[in-house]
Design a protein around this motif. Structure first.
Motif, PDB file in Angstrom:
ATOM      1  N   ALA A 262      57.461  81.878  42.400  1.00 57.79           N
ATOM      2  CA  ALA A 262      56.306  81.180  41.934  1.00 57.79           C
ATOM      3  C   ALA A 262      55.724  80.660  41.720  1.00 57.79           C
ATOM      4  N   VAL A 263      56.305  80.750  40.148  1.00 51.94           N
ATOM      5  CA  VAL A 263      56.899  79.930  39.104  1.00 51.94           C
ATOM      6  C   VAL A 263      57.515  78.442  39.204  1.00 51.94           C
ATOM      7  N   ALA A 264      58.683  78.757  40.239  1.00 54.19           N
ATOM      8  CA  ALA A 264      59.524  77.940  40.223  1.00 54.19           C
ATOM      9  C   ALA A 264      59.417  76.598  41.320  1.00 54.19           C
ATOM     10  N   ARG A 265      58.546  77.057  42.397  1.00 57.67           N
ATOM     11  CA  ARG A 265      57.433  76.110  43.129  1.00 57.67           C
ATOM     12  C   ARG A 265      56.341  75.520  42.502  1.00 57.67           C
ATOM     13  N   TYR A 266      55.510  76.230  42.074  1.00 60.54           N
ATOM     14  CA  TYR A 266      54.497  75.435  41.391  1.00 60.54           C
ATOM     15  C   TYR A 266      55.447  74.095  40.310  1.00 60.54           C
ATOM     16  N   ASP A 267      56.662  75.119  39.385  1.00 62.18           N
ATOM     17  CA  ASP A 267      57.378  73.734  38.597  1.00 62.18           C
ATOM     18  C   ASP A 267      57.459  72.346  39.352  1.00 62.18           C
ATOM     19  N   GLN A 268      57.811  72.650  40.465  1.00 65.04           N
ATOM     20  CA  GLN A 268      58.727  71.290  40.839  1.00 65.04           C
ATOM     21  C   GLN A 268      57.812  70.909  41.976  1.00 65.04           C
ATOM     22  N   SER A 269      56.252  71.313  41.990  1.00 70.96           N
ATOM     23  CA  SER A 269      55.352  71.044  42.930  1.00 70.96           C
ATOM     24  C   SER A 269      54.684  70.067  41.094  1.00 70.96           C
ATOM     25  N   LEU A 270      55.083  70.069  40.642  1.00 65.76           N
ATOM     26  CA  LEU A 270      54.569  69.803  39.494  1.00 65.76           C
ATOM     27  C   LEU A 270      55.418  68.577  38.672  1.00 65.76           C
ATOM     28  N   ARG A 271      56.602  68.230  38.845  1.00 65.01           N
ATOM     29  CA  ARG A 271      57.259  67.181  38.948  1.00 65.01           C
ATOM     30  C   ARG A 271      57.008  66.126  40.255  1.00 65.01           C
ATOM     31  N   ASP A 278      50.305  61.611  40.871  1.00 63.11           N
ATOM     32  CA  ASP A 278      48.899  62.102  41.418  1.00 63.11           C
ATOM     33  C   ASP A 278      48.363  63.142  40.316  1.00 63.11           C
ATOM     34  N   LEU A 279      47.218  61.994  39.437  1.00 56.92           N
ATOM     35  CA  LEU A 279      46.732  63.346  37.979  1.00 56.92           C
ATOM     36  C   LEU A 279      46.324  64.366  38.491  1.00 56.92           C
ATOM     37  N   ARG A 280      45.491  64.305  39.783  1.00 56.73           N
ATOM     38  CA  ARG A 280      44.756  65.664  39.948  1.00 56.73           C
ATOM     39  C   ARG A 280      45.450  66.809  39.955  1.00 56.73           C
ATOM     40  N   GLY A 281      46.481  66.180  41.020  1.00 58.96           N
ATOM     41  CA  GLY A 281      47.639  67.269  41.572  1.00 58.96           C
ATOM     42  C   GLY A 281      48.215  68.288  40.987  1.00 58.96           C
ATOM     43  N   GLU A 282      48.305  67.451  39.531  1.00 62.29           N
ATOM     44  CA  GLU A 282      49.285  67.534  38.077  1.00 62.29           C
ATOM     45  C   GLU A 282      48.316  69.225  37.611  1.00 62.29           C
ATOM     46  N   GLY A 283      47.130  68.113  37.602  1.00 62.43           N
ATOM     47  CA  GLY A 283      45.732  69.538  37.214  1.00 62.43           C
ATOM     48  C   GLY A 283      46.528  70.644  37.626  1.00 62.43           C
ATOM     49  N   ILE A 312      43.494  66.979  31.268  1.00 61.35           N
ATOM     50  CA  ILE A 312      43.825  66.842  33.176  1.00 61.35           C
ATOM     51  C   ILE A 312      42.088  66.261  34.037  1.00 61.35           C
ATOM     52  N   GLY A 313      41.338  67.979  33.517  1.00 66.36           N
ATOM     53  CA  GLY A 313      40.541  68.304  34.948  1.00 66.36           C
ATOM     54  C   GLY A 313      39.073  66.997  33.554  1.00 66.36           C
ATOM     55  N   ASP A 314      39.687  67.168  32.309  1.00 67.74           N
ATOM     56  CA  ASP A 314      38.064  66.054  31.297  1.00 67.74           C
ATOM     57  C   ASP A 314      38.758  64.610  32.023  1.00 67.74           C
ATOM     58  N   ALA A 315      40.286  64.130  31.913  1.00 67.04           N
ATOM     59  CA  ALA A 315      40.347  63.251  32.757  1.00 67.04           C
ATOM     60  C   ALA A 315      39.922  62.898  33.443  1.00 67.04           C
ATOM     61  N   CYS A 316      39.625  63.879  34.584  1.00 66.51           N
ATOM     62  CA  CYS A 316      39.771  63.459  36.339  1.00 66.51           C
ATOM     63  C   CYS A 316      38.276  63.497  36.233  1.00 66.51           C
ATOM     64  N   ASP A 317      37.013  64.109  35.659  1.00 66.94           N
ATOM     65  CA  ASP A 317      36.475  65.191  35.544  1.00 66.94           C
ATOM     66  C   ASP A 317      36.048  65.818  37.142  1.00 66.94           C
TER      67      ASP A 317
END
Length: 330
Positions: A262-271, A278-283, A312-317
């Protein structure tokens, strides 16, 4: 006479003399109305309305469209009448006037049925369904209109329209937690898209099937479909879909307690999310990583990811992300 004035108005419009053109069309309309030349009047009314709509002056265009539709009815030009009622509905839609829009589209649909014009009726039904979906919280009425449109698309063997309709209906069923119905729509949409090997639509539907199977607890099937979706979306170069699919794979691994996967896939998605801005997706990926690290007992990493997600959540409201992070703290 009215015809000459209409010609002059057309020339003025082409020259960019907008207000003069509108005033001249209005004079032509008044003159044609006096002479009771229905065909010329209808044409001038429609042209004037088109200009006003192009200028975003929808309220001014509305009476001209309505008068033109009524004239077409008198002249038994039913095809144009149906198209005009569709256009009138669209004007009411822009004003968010749901009852008037639905009334106009209902008139258009009646004429379409009288003409056996299934193609135009399909367009009308889609307009009714889309606006109903926006305006009516309970989704069953929108689904009814989509279902009626689907029947026409199936009868016409219009695979592209059927696929679009089924994808939309799948989304609505998914949102109301009716996952079995959503899966049926997605599976049929995929069948219709099977020859479109470079289509982002096929990649989206494949991912939707995987996510829906996950919701149904069919984790191994979900994993298989999502891996297939990842291959497809990578092959067509759709980074947005790749990011979404990687996150969905991470969710399945998380529920399988395969936390390092799960960590590996989330990290790939983050990159990927960073790469496409996609700042919201990054958050959200930072949130998912924090949640997974917490389950692994890697508390330092959990804290780092959660801190970044908060930023990021604060930045994107993003109130939903902030709420999820608060739950993670408990």
């Amino acid at each position: 006479n009215g015809f000459n004035l209409s010609s002059v108005a057309h020339i003025l419009w082409q020259q960019g003399r907008t207000e003069e053109a509108i005033q001249t069309y209005e004079k032509a309309v008044r003159m044609l109305r006096r002479t009771r030349h229905a065909e010329g009047l209808s044409h001038s009314l429609r042209t004037l309305a088109d200009i006003l709509i192009g200028l975003q002056r929808h309220e001014e265009a509305l009476p001209h469209l309505t008068e033109a539709a009524e004239l077409c009815n008198l002249m038994e030009d039913r095809q144009t009448e149906a198209q005009l009622w569709l256009a009138i509905g669209e004007v009411h839609e822009k004003a968010a006037d749901y009852p008037e829009a639905m009334a106009a589209w209902g008139k258009s649909r009646i004429v379409c049925q009288q003409l056996d014009d299934h193609a135009l009726e399909l367009n009308v039904l889609e307009s009714m369904a889309q606006f109903t979906r926006k305006q009516v919280p309970e989704p069953s009425l929108a689904l009814q209109y989509y279902g009626e449109a689907l029947t026409i698309a199936e009868s016409a063997e219009d695979g592209a329209r059927e696929s679009d309709l089924r994808n939309t209906m799948g989304i609505i069923e998914w949102e109301r937690n009716n996952f079995e119905a959503a899966l049926r729509h997605y599976e049929r949409a995929l069948e219709l898209l099977e020859h479109q090997t470079e289509s982002p639509d096929a990649g989206l539907v494949l991912t939707s099937i995987g996510v829906t199977l996950h919701k149904l607890g069919r984790l191994d099937e979900a994993l298989d479909r999502l891996e297939h979706a990842l291959q497809h979306n990578s092959a067509i170069g759709s980074k947005r879909l790749v990011g979404f699919t990687l996150a969905a794979l991470g969710d399945v691994h998380y529920d399988q307690d395969r936390l390092h996967d799960a960590v590996a896939r989330y990290d790939q998605s983050l990159r990927v999310r960073r790469d496409i801005g996609d700042l919201r997706g990054e958050g959200w990926m930072q949130h998912h990583l924090a949640r997974t690290y917490a389950k692994l007992g890697a508390l330092d990493r959990k804290r780092d990811c959660a801190t970044e997600a908060w930023r990021i959540g604060d930045a994107c409201d993003d109130a939903e992300l902030i709420t999820a992070l608060r739950h993670l703290q408990n």
